[in-house]
Design an enzyme around this catalytic site. Structure first.
Site, PDB file in Angstrom:
ATOM      1  N   LYS A  16      68.676  21.868  29.025  1.00 27.44           N
ATOM      2  CA  LYS A  16      69.222  20.520  28.787  1.00 27.44           C
ATOM      3  C   LYS A  16      70.040  20.479  27.498  1.00 27.44           C
ATOM      4  O   LYS A  16      71.155  19.985  27.484  1.00 27.44           O
ATOM      5  CB  LYS A  16      68.091  19.474  28.694  1.00 27.44           C
ATOM      6  N   ARG A  91      61.268  10.192  29.114  1.00 22.42           N
ATOM      7  CA  ARG A  91      60.329  11.245  29.490  1.00 22.42           C
ATOM      8  C   ARG A  91      59.086  10.694  30.162  1.00 22.42           C
ATOM      9  O   ARG A  91      58.197  11.454  30.519  1.00 22.42           O
ATOM     10  CB  ARG A  91      59.891  11.956  28.212  1.00 22.42           C
ATOM     11  N   ARG A 130      63.956  32.097  22.817  1.00 22.79           N
ATOM     12  CA  ARG A 130      64.930  31.169  22.205  1.00 22.79           C
ATOM     13  C   ARG A 130      64.928  31.300  20.679  1.00 22.79           C
ATOM     14  O   ARG A 130      63.884  31.366  20.047  1.00 22.79           O
ATOM     15  CB  ARG A 130      64.580  29.733  22.589  1.00 22.79           C
ATOM     16  N   ARG A 162      61.135  28.034  17.256  1.00 25.76           N
ATOM     17  CA  ARG A 162      60.436  26.759  17.145  1.00 25.76           C
ATOM     18  C   ARG A 162      58.934  26.958  17.241  1.00 25.76           C
ATOM     19  O   ARG A 162      58.457  27.755  18.027  1.00 25.76           O
ATOM     20  CB  ARG A 162      60.905  25.816  18.271  1.00 25.76           C
ATOM     21  N   ARG A 173      53.309  22.319  27.445  1.00 20.38           N
ATOM     22  CA  ARG A 173      54.477  21.418  27.570  1.00 20.38           C
ATOM     23  C   ARG A 173      54.905  21.302  29.032  1.00 20.38           C
ATOM     24  O   ARG A 173      55.308  20.235  29.478  1.00 20.38           O
ATOM     25  CB  ARG A 173      55.643  21.941  26.717  1.00 20.38           C
TER      26      ARG A 173
END
Ligand code: AP5
Length: 217
Positions: A16, A91, A130, A162, A173
């Protein structure tokens, strides 16, 4: 003309943020990412940042009332007069209804909801590989590597991973997404706004499909 609001939907790691940044640039709209807004607050050690961190580090959602207030404030700024690409918001069904109300007050409505579909096993690999720059640019060690290892292509800053990208937090998540966010797929499909995009393709092909979906809308 009424402002244009696009909602990017998809699980954590679907791409996203990668796509929303480019889309906003192409359409001359603002990119509003609730994750980035919370992380900015955290960096600046605001009360909101300290509160959000407790939820983010565990992979939980920040409470709706806090999140909606933050988005309301962000969308009221002059740079959102033409609209925005919303990334990570809404969300929950309550957030989606709050957004509808907010946009109605602005004489607008959600225009299109690209839903980037990616299976769970791919998401874990995407997020564990990532790397981020402090200014929010997103890399992947295999799929979108920086030119020099761990260094941002644009400003030369050191890349970091992160806190919530640890495999166990990622798995939680994804569970939270399946329980609390996936009902939005039906919510927007029922309104005729949802466009499904195959997020397992390369970044470039996802961009092509997304551009087509937005142009048609
Ligand atoms: P947030 O920052 O919004 O995280 P997220 O939704 O979990 O999404 P991600 O940023 O992890 O993934 P993405 O889909 O943007 O993927 P990306 O483009 O980076 O939220 C973090 C936390 O904040 C939440 O857990 C929650 O606590 C809180 N929060 C935020 N919004 C909230 C809200 N509305 N309500 C309550 N709480 C909220 O891509 C991932 C990786 O894959 C990258 O390395 C990228 O290079 C790579 N990649 C991208 N596309 C491709 C492709 N096509 N092929 C191969 N690799 C790809």
């Amino acid at each position: 003309m009424a402002p244009t609001f696009i909602v990017m939907l998809g699980p954590p790691g679907a791409g996203k943020g990668t796509q929303a940044k480019q889309l906003a640039q192409r359409m001359n709209l603002v990119h509003v990412s609730t994750g980035d807004l919370f992380r900015d607050n955290l960096k600046n050690e605001t009360e909101l940042g300290v509160l959000a961190q407790q939820y983010m580090n565990k992979g939980e959602l920040v409470p709706d009332d806090v999140t909606v207030r933050m988005v309301e404030e962000r969308l009221s700024r002059p740079d959102c007069e033409e609209g925005a690409v919303l990334d990570g918001f809404p969300r929950t069904p309550a957030q989606a209804e709050a957004l509808d109300d907010l946009l109605a007050e602005m004489g607008s409505a959600v225009k299109v909801v690209p839903y980037i579909k990616v299976p769970d096993d791919v998401l874990v690999e995407r997020l564990s590989g990532r790397w981020m720059s402090p200014s929010g640019r997103v890399y992947h060690e295999k799929y979108n590597p920086p030119k020099v290892k761990w260094i941002d292509d644009i400003d030369g800053s050191q890349l970091y991973q992160r806190e919530d990208d640890k495999p166990e937090t990622v798995r939680h998540r994804i569970e939270v997404y399946n329980e609390q966010t996936s009902p939005l797929i039906a919510y927007y499909r029922d309104k005729g706004l949802l466009v499904e995009i195959d997020g397992t393709q390369s970044i470039e092909l996802v961009t092509e499909d997304l551009t087509k979906a937005v142009e048609e809308a």
